[in-house]
Design a protein around this motif. Structure first.
Motif, PDB file in Angstrom:
ATOM      1  N   GLY A 133       0.799  -1.223   0.000  1.00  0.00           N
ATOM      2  CA  GLY A 133       0.000   0.000   0.000  1.00  0.00           C
ATOM      3  C   GLY A 133       0.827   1.266   0.000  1.00  0.00           C
ATOM      4  O   GLY A 133       0.341   2.332   0.387  1.00  0.00           O
ATOM      5  N   ARG A 134       2.094   1.179  -0.418  1.00  0.00           N
ATOM      6  CA  ARG A 134       2.969   2.352  -0.386  1.00  0.00           C
ATOM      7  C   ARG A 134       3.075   3.055  -1.735  1.00  0.00           C
ATOM      8  O   ARG A 134       3.750   4.075  -1.840  1.00  0.00           O
ATOM      9  N   ALA A 135       2.452   2.524  -2.777  1.00  0.00           N
ATOM     10  CA  ALA A 135       2.516   3.161  -4.096  1.00  0.00           C
ATOM     11  C   ALA A 135       1.792   4.497  -4.038  1.00  0.00           C
ATOM     12  O   ALA A 135       0.651   4.563  -3.599  1.00  0.00           O
ATOM     13  N   PRO A 136       2.440   5.590  -4.465  1.00  0.00           N
ATOM     14  CA  PRO A 136       1.798   6.906  -4.397  1.00  0.00           C
ATOM     15  C   PRO A 136       0.580   7.054  -5.309  1.00  0.00           C
ATOM     16  O   PRO A 136      -0.243   7.935  -5.084  1.00  0.00           O
ATOM     17  N   SER A 137       0.480   6.199  -6.330  1.00  0.00           N
ATOM     18  CA  SER A 137      -0.687   6.245  -7.212  1.00  0.00           C
ATOM     19  C   SER A 137      -0.906   4.854  -7.797  1.00  0.00           C
ATOM     20  O   SER A 137      -0.034   3.985  -7.725  1.00  0.00           O
ATOM     21  N   ALA A 138      -2.050   4.652  -8.395  1.00  0.00           N
ATOM     22  CA  ALA A 138      -2.366   3.351  -8.998  1.00  0.00           C
ATOM     23  C   ALA A 138      -1.485   3.051 -10.205  1.00  0.00           C
ATOM     24  O   ALA A 138      -1.307   1.900 -10.577  1.00  0.00           O
ATOM     25  N   THR A 139      -0.922   4.088 -10.814  1.00  0.00           N
ATOM     26  CA  THR A 139      -0.087   3.891 -12.007  1.00  0.00           C
ATOM     27  C   THR A 139       1.409   3.939 -11.708  1.00  0.00           C
ATOM     28  O   THR A 139       2.226   3.898 -12.621  1.00  0.00           O
ATOM     29  N   TRP A 140       1.773   4.051 -10.427  1.00  0.00           N
ATOM     30  CA  TRP A 140       3.183   4.162 -10.053  1.00  0.00           C
ATOM     31  C   TRP A 140       3.985   2.977 -10.561  1.00  0.00           C
ATOM     32  O   TRP A 140       3.546   1.826 -10.492  1.00  0.00           O
ATOM     33  N   SER A 141       5.181   3.267 -11.065  1.00  0.00           N
ATOM     34  CA  SER A 141       6.143   2.214 -11.417  1.00  0.00           C
ATOM     35  C   SER A 141       7.553   2.749 -11.191  1.00  0.00           C
ATOM     36  O   SER A 141       7.788   3.963 -11.278  1.00  0.00           O
ATOM     37  N   PHE A 142       8.471   1.867 -10.917  1.00  0.00           N
ATOM     38  CA  PHE A 142       9.863   2.264 -10.715  1.00  0.00           C
ATOM     39  C   PHE A 142      10.418   2.888 -11.990  1.00  0.00           C
ATOM     40  O   PHE A 142      11.058   3.941 -11.957  1.00  0.00           O
ATOM     41  N   MET A 143      10.158   2.245 -13.138  1.00  0.00           N
ATOM     42  CA  MET A 143      10.684   2.740 -14.411  1.00  0.00           C
ATOM     43  C   MET A 143      10.053   4.080 -14.798  1.00  0.00           C
ATOM     44  O   MET A 143      10.742   4.949 -15.319  1.00  0.00           O
ATOM     45  N   GLY A 144       8.794   4.253 -14.547  1.00  0.00           N
ATOM     46  CA  GLY A 144       8.097   5.463 -14.973  1.00  0.00           C
ATOM     47  C   GLY A 144       8.210   6.633 -14.022  1.00  0.00           C
ATOM     48  O   GLY A 144       8.138   7.797 -14.437  1.00  0.00           O
ATOM     49  N   ASP A 145       8.382   6.349 -12.726  1.00  0.00           N
ATOM     50  CA  ASP A 145       8.374   7.418 -11.729  1.00  0.00           C
ATOM     51  C   ASP A 145       9.714   7.662 -11.055  1.00  0.00           C
ATOM     52  O   ASP A 145      10.048   8.800 -10.735  1.00  0.00           O
ATOM     53  N   VAL A 146      10.490   6.617 -10.817  1.00  0.00           N
ATOM     54  CA  VAL A 146      11.765   6.777 -10.114  1.00  0.00           C
ATOM     55  C   VAL A 146      12.912   7.005 -11.100  1.00  0.00           C
ATOM     56  O   VAL A 146      13.724   7.915 -10.919  1.00  0.00           O
ATOM     57  N   VAL A 147      12.988   6.212 -12.152  1.00  0.00           N
ATOM     58  CA  VAL A 147      14.122   6.302 -13.082  1.00  0.00           C
ATOM     59  C   VAL A 147      14.248   7.688 -13.726  1.00  0.00           C
ATOM     60  O   VAL A 147      15.362   8.209 -13.831  1.00  0.00           O
ATOM     61  N   PRO A 148      13.154   8.346 -14.131  1.00  0.00           N
ATOM     62  CA  PRO A 148      13.321   9.699 -14.680  1.00  0.00           C
ATOM     63  C   PRO A 148      13.963  10.681 -13.683  1.00  0.00           C
ATOM     64  O   PRO A 148      14.765  11.528 -14.069  1.00  0.00           O
ATOM     65  N   LEU A 149      13.614  10.560 -12.403  1.00  0.00           N
ATOM     66  CA  LEU A 149      14.253  11.408 -11.389  1.00  0.00           C
ATOM     67  C   LEU A 149      15.728  11.056 -11.241  1.00  0.00           C
ATOM     68  O   LEU A 149      16.574  11.941 -11.086  1.00  0.00           O
ATOM     69  N   LEU A 150      16.043   9.767 -11.281  1.00  0.00           N
ATOM     70  CA  LEU A 150      17.444   9.354 -11.192  1.00  0.00           C
ATOM     71  C   LEU A 150      18.242   9.921 -12.365  1.00  0.00           C
ATOM     72  O   LEU A 150      19.398  10.328 -12.201  1.00  0.00           O
ATOM     73  N   ALA A 151      17.634   9.969 -13.546  1.00  0.00           N
ATOM     74  CA  ALA A 151      18.304  10.539 -14.712  1.00  0.00           C
ATOM     75  C   ALA A 151      18.595  12.027 -14.503  1.00  0.00           C
ATOM     76  O   ALA A 151      19.679  12.512 -14.854  1.00  0.00           O
ATOM     77  N   GLN A 152      17.640  12.751 -13.901  1.00  0.00           N
ATOM     78  CA  GLN A 152      17.871  14.168 -13.604  1.00  0.00           C
ATOM     79  C   GLN A 152      19.016  14.325 -12.611  1.00  0.00           C
ATOM     80  O   GLN A 152      19.874  15.192 -12.762  1.00  0.00           O
ATOM     81  N   TRP A 153      19.016  13.493 -11.578  1.00  0.00           N
ATOM     82  CA  TRP A 153      20.072  13.571 -10.569  1.00  0.00           C
ATOM     83  C   TRP A 153      21.423  13.214 -11.172  1.00  0.00           C
ATOM     84  O   TRP A 153      22.430  13.844 -10.859  1.00  0.00           O
ATOM     85  N   ALA A 154      21.455  12.189 -12.011  1.00  0.00           N
ATOM     86  CA  ALA A 154      22.716  11.767 -12.623  1.00  0.00           C
ATOM     87  C   ALA A 154      23.304  12.890 -13.478  1.00  0.00           C
ATOM     88  O   ALA A 154      24.525  13.044 -13.554  1.00  0.00           O
TER      89      ALA A 154
END
Length: 195
Positions: free
Chosen positions: A89-110
């Motif tokens: 129950g920790r997903a911030p939304s029903a469509t949350w995914s690691f590839m779609g939500d986390v990886v783009p932020l990691l790309a910005q940080w990188a």
């Protein structure tokens, strides 16, 4: 067990052996920063560009074989982590995914290479410490996720400690220790992305 593993994210967070130039600035600011949509296949393509062992494996066995191996290690861990987040129950939304939500932020940080730290290798018989800001640690971790961390091309030498190369975890198909370590890193990255 990811519940026990997730607490260890910080245990592996401090890179001790990065060399003077921590990240490949060109890769971070072009290849990683300019990827518009992240899927596992686009991630695998970037990883095969950033890491010499994966480039060599691609030349030797073909890209499809490398992607299959990456999917068995890294892809499997991402899928397991996503199930854990959704089932808990920790997903911030029903469509949350690691590839779609986390990886783009990691790309910005990188791509935030202005905050990429530089320091020397620690070696046997020496005492040293490294202090990083939270922003620097975020840049280091994001580039480590994309395997964009410089290291000795000849491999790990016996007198160096703290290599920060995740390729072994990514290719660790069926390796329970690699999987547990990778789940810790995914939790650490996702937790940072959620803040």
């Amino acid at each position: 067990d990811i519940e026990r593993s997730s607490a260890c994210g910080l245990a592996a967070a401090l890179p001790l052996n990065m060399g003077t130039h921590l990240v490949d600035v060109e890769v971070a600011t072009t290849t990683i920063a300019n990827t518009a949509t992240w899927t596992f296949d686009t991630l695998a393509a970037v990883l095969m560009e950033t890491h010499p062992r994966l480039r060599a494996a691609r030349e030797r066995a073909g890209a499809e074989a490398v992607v299959e191996r990456l999917h068995g290690g890294l892809g499997s861990a991402i899928e397991q982590y996503e199930r854990h987040v959704r089932d808990g129950g920790r997903a911030p939304s029903a469509t949350w995914s690691f590839m779609g939500d986390v990886v783009p932020l990691l790309a910005q940080w990188a791509a935030d290479v202005a905050n990429a730290p530089t320091f020397q290798h620690l070696t046997t018989g020496t005492t040293a410490s490294v202090t990083l800001t939270g922003t620097q640690l975020r840049v280091v971790h994001a580039n480590a996720f994309f395997l964009n961390v410089r290291y000795d091309e000849a491999g790990i030498r016996a007198d160096r400690h703290g290599e920060y190369d995740w390729v072994g975890m990514y290719m660790g198909v069926g390796d329970h220790v690699a999987n547990a370590r990778l789940l810790c890193q995914l939790e650490f990255l996702a937790h940072g992305a959620a803040k």
